[in-house]
Design a protein around this motif. Structure first.
Motif, PDB file in Angstrom:
ATOM      1  N   LYS A   1       0.811  -1.212   0.000  1.00  0.00           N
ATOM      2  CA  LYS A   1       0.000   0.000   0.000  1.00  0.00           C
ATOM      3  C   LYS A   1       0.848   1.267   0.000  1.00  0.00           C
ATOM      4  CE  LYS A   1      -0.943   0.373   4.944  1.00  0.00           C
ATOM      5  NZ  LYS A   1      -2.026   0.449   5.938  1.00  0.00           N
ATOM      6  N   TYR A   2       2.058   1.201   0.518  1.00  0.00           N
ATOM      7  CA  TYR A   2       2.917   2.389   0.521  1.00  0.00           C
ATOM      8  C   TYR A   2       3.490   2.667  -0.871  1.00  0.00           C
ATOM      9  CZ  TYR A   2       2.396   1.978   5.505  1.00  0.00           C
ATOM     10  OH  TYR A   2       1.867   1.905   6.767  1.00  0.00           O
ATOM     11  N   ASP A   3       3.721   1.620  -1.666  1.00  0.00           N
ATOM     12  CA  ASP A   3       4.138   1.835  -3.055  1.00  0.00           C
ATOM     13  C   ASP A   3       3.009   2.452  -3.872  1.00  0.00           C
ATOM     14  OD1 ASP A   3       6.692   0.929  -2.708  1.00  0.00           O
ATOM     15  OD2 ASP A   3       6.256  -1.118  -3.365  1.00  0.00           O
ATOM     16  N   VAL A   4       1.784   2.000  -3.593  1.00  0.00           N
ATOM     17  CA  VAL A   4       0.626   2.564  -4.291  1.00  0.00           C
ATOM     18  C   VAL A   4       0.492   4.043  -3.939  1.00  0.00           C
ATOM     19  CG1 VAL A   4      -1.877   2.454  -4.515  1.00  0.00           C
ATOM     20  CG2 VAL A   4      -0.566   0.351  -4.394  1.00  0.00           C
ATOM     21  N   LEU A   5       0.657   4.371  -2.666  1.00  0.00           N
ATOM     22  CA  LEU A   5       0.554   5.767  -2.236  1.00  0.00           C
ATOM     23  C   LEU A   5       1.660   6.626  -2.848  1.00  0.00           C
ATOM     24  CD1 LEU A   5      -0.961   7.814  -0.455  1.00  0.00           C
ATOM     25  CD2 LEU A   5       0.666   7.262   1.341  1.00  0.00           C
ATOM     26  N   SER A   6       2.880   6.102  -2.907  1.00  0.00           N
ATOM     27  CA  SER A   6       3.978   6.894  -3.488  1.00  0.00           C
ATOM     28  C   SER A   6       3.778   7.114  -4.983  1.00  0.00           C
ATOM     29  CB  SER A   6       5.320   6.234  -3.216  1.00  0.00           C
ATOM     30  OG  SER A   6       5.415   5.013  -3.901  1.00  0.00           O
ATOM     31  N   THR A   7       3.236   6.109  -5.672  1.00  0.00           N
ATOM     32  CA  THR A   7       2.936   6.282  -7.097  1.00  0.00           C
ATOM     33  C   THR A   7       1.853   7.328  -7.286  1.00  0.00           C
ATOM     34  OG1 THR A   7       3.508   3.982  -7.515  1.00  0.00           O
ATOM     35  CG2 THR A   7       2.187   5.091  -9.186  1.00  0.00           C
ATOM     36  N   LEU A   8       0.857   7.287  -6.422  1.00  0.00           N
ATOM     37  CA  LEU A   8      -0.237   8.246  -6.526  1.00  0.00           C
ATOM     38  C   LEU A   8       0.220   9.653  -6.171  1.00  0.00           C
ATOM     39  CD1 LEU A   8      -3.164   8.307  -7.265  1.00  0.00           C
ATOM     40  CD2 LEU A   8      -3.735   7.890  -4.899  1.00  0.00           C
ATOM     41  N   ARG A   9       1.140   9.778  -5.222  1.00  0.00           N
ATOM     42  CA  ARG A   9       1.655  11.098  -4.857  1.00  0.00           C
ATOM     43  C   ARG A   9       2.525  11.702  -5.944  1.00  0.00           C
ATOM     44  NH1 ARG A   9       2.951  11.063   1.597  1.00  0.00           N
ATOM     45  NH2 ARG A   9       0.780  11.278   2.223  1.00  0.00           N
TER      46      ARG A   9
ATOM     47  N   LYS B   1      -0.152  15.462  -5.295  1.00  0.00           N
ATOM     48  CA  LYS B   1       0.661  15.650  -4.082  1.00  0.00           C
ATOM     49  C   LYS B   1      -0.143  15.485  -2.797  1.00  0.00           C
ATOM     50  CE  LYS B   1       4.251  16.717  -6.460  1.00  0.00           C
ATOM     51  NZ  LYS B   1       5.120  15.640  -6.817  1.00  0.00           N
ATOM     52  N   GLY B   2      -1.433  15.767  -2.807  1.00  0.00           N
ATOM     53  CA  GLY B   2      -2.229  15.726  -1.583  1.00  0.00           C
ATOM     54  C   GLY B   2      -2.825  14.371  -1.275  1.00  0.00           C
ATOM     55  N   ALA B   3      -2.355  13.321  -1.922  1.00  0.00           N
ATOM     56  CA  ALA B   3      -2.926  11.994  -1.695  1.00  0.00           C
ATOM     57  C   ALA B   3      -2.544  11.474  -0.315  1.00  0.00           C
ATOM     58  CB  ALA B   3      -2.433  11.033  -2.774  1.00  0.00           C
ATOM     59  N   ARG B   4      -3.511  10.801   0.329  1.00  0.00           N
ATOM     60  CA  ARG B   4      -3.258  10.186   1.639  1.00  0.00           C
ATOM     61  C   ARG B   4      -4.227   9.030   1.816  1.00  0.00           C
ATOM     62  NH1 ARG B   4      -5.586  15.430   3.135  1.00  0.00           N
ATOM     63  NH2 ARG B   4      -7.696  15.041   3.813  1.00  0.00           N
ATOM     64  N   PHE B   5      -3.978   8.213   2.832  1.00  0.00           N
ATOM     65  CA  PHE B   5      -4.854   7.088   3.092  1.00  0.00           C
ATOM     66  C   PHE B   5      -6.203   7.586   3.595  1.00  0.00           C
ATOM     67  CE2 PHE B   5      -0.709   4.860   3.633  1.00  0.00           C
ATOM     68  CZ  PHE B   5      -0.854   4.013   2.549  1.00  0.00           C
ATOM     69  N   TRP B   6      -7.233   6.776   3.410  1.00  0.00           N
ATOM     70  CA  TRP B   6      -8.599   7.148   3.737  1.00  0.00           C
ATOM     71  C   TRP B   6      -8.878   7.051   5.233  1.00  0.00           C
ATOM     72  CZ3 TRP B   6     -12.141   9.388   0.721  1.00  0.00           C
ATOM     73  CH2 TRP B   6     -13.466   9.399   1.151  1.00  0.00           C
ATOM     74  N   ASP B   7      -8.082   6.338   6.005  1.00  0.00           N
ATOM     75  CA  ASP B   7      -8.354   6.084   7.422  1.00  0.00           C
ATOM     76  C   ASP B   7      -8.478   7.380   8.210  1.00  0.00           C
ATOM     77  OD1 ASP B   7      -8.088   3.469   6.744  1.00  0.00           O
ATOM     78  OD2 ASP B   7      -6.131   3.202   7.677  1.00  0.00           O
TER      79      ASP B   7
END
Length: 121
Positions: free
Chosen positions: A63-71, A75-81
């Protein structure tokens, strides 16, 4: 970036859902995010909800690779929790109350702008 994913090497690997909050400004942003995430290895599906500003990824992935790709796209991408959001708010650096103005900036201002700066202090 797609070659740097960490996937566990055991037999009982299951797919997982990764939900993220992403600022989307247009439907073009939506397509860009979907295209970037669908190129990662191990991802089966990507759903983007423009109204909720939510991206859901399903697949065997870190999930951290997915987040880094999305960022790299947004730039403002973050987890939904909610838990992680509250931590970001608590540990956010304090914003300065009034901006510091340098001498060089004061010299470049017009007379009206300079008077507004002086009145604000």
């Amino acid at each position: 970036m797609a070659d740097l994913q960490i996937v566990p090497a055991c037999k009982n690997v299951e797919a997982q859902y990764v939900e993220m909050r992403v600022p989307l400004y247009s439907y073009g942003c939506q397509r860009k995010v979907k295209k970037a995430l669908s190129q990662l290895k191990g991802i089966y599906s990507v759903s983007v909800d423009y109204k909720l500003q939510k991206v859901t990824v399903w697949g065997i992935c870190n999930k951290y690779d997915v987040l880094s790709t999305l960022r790299s796209k947004r730039k403002g991408a973050r987890f939904w929790d909610c838990k992680e959001e509250s931590l970001e708010i608590v540990y956010a650096p304090p914003e300065p109350s009034k901006p510091m103005i340098s001498k060089k900036m004061l010299r470049s201002l017009s007379w009206k702008a300079l008077m507004k700066v002086i009145k604000s202090y």
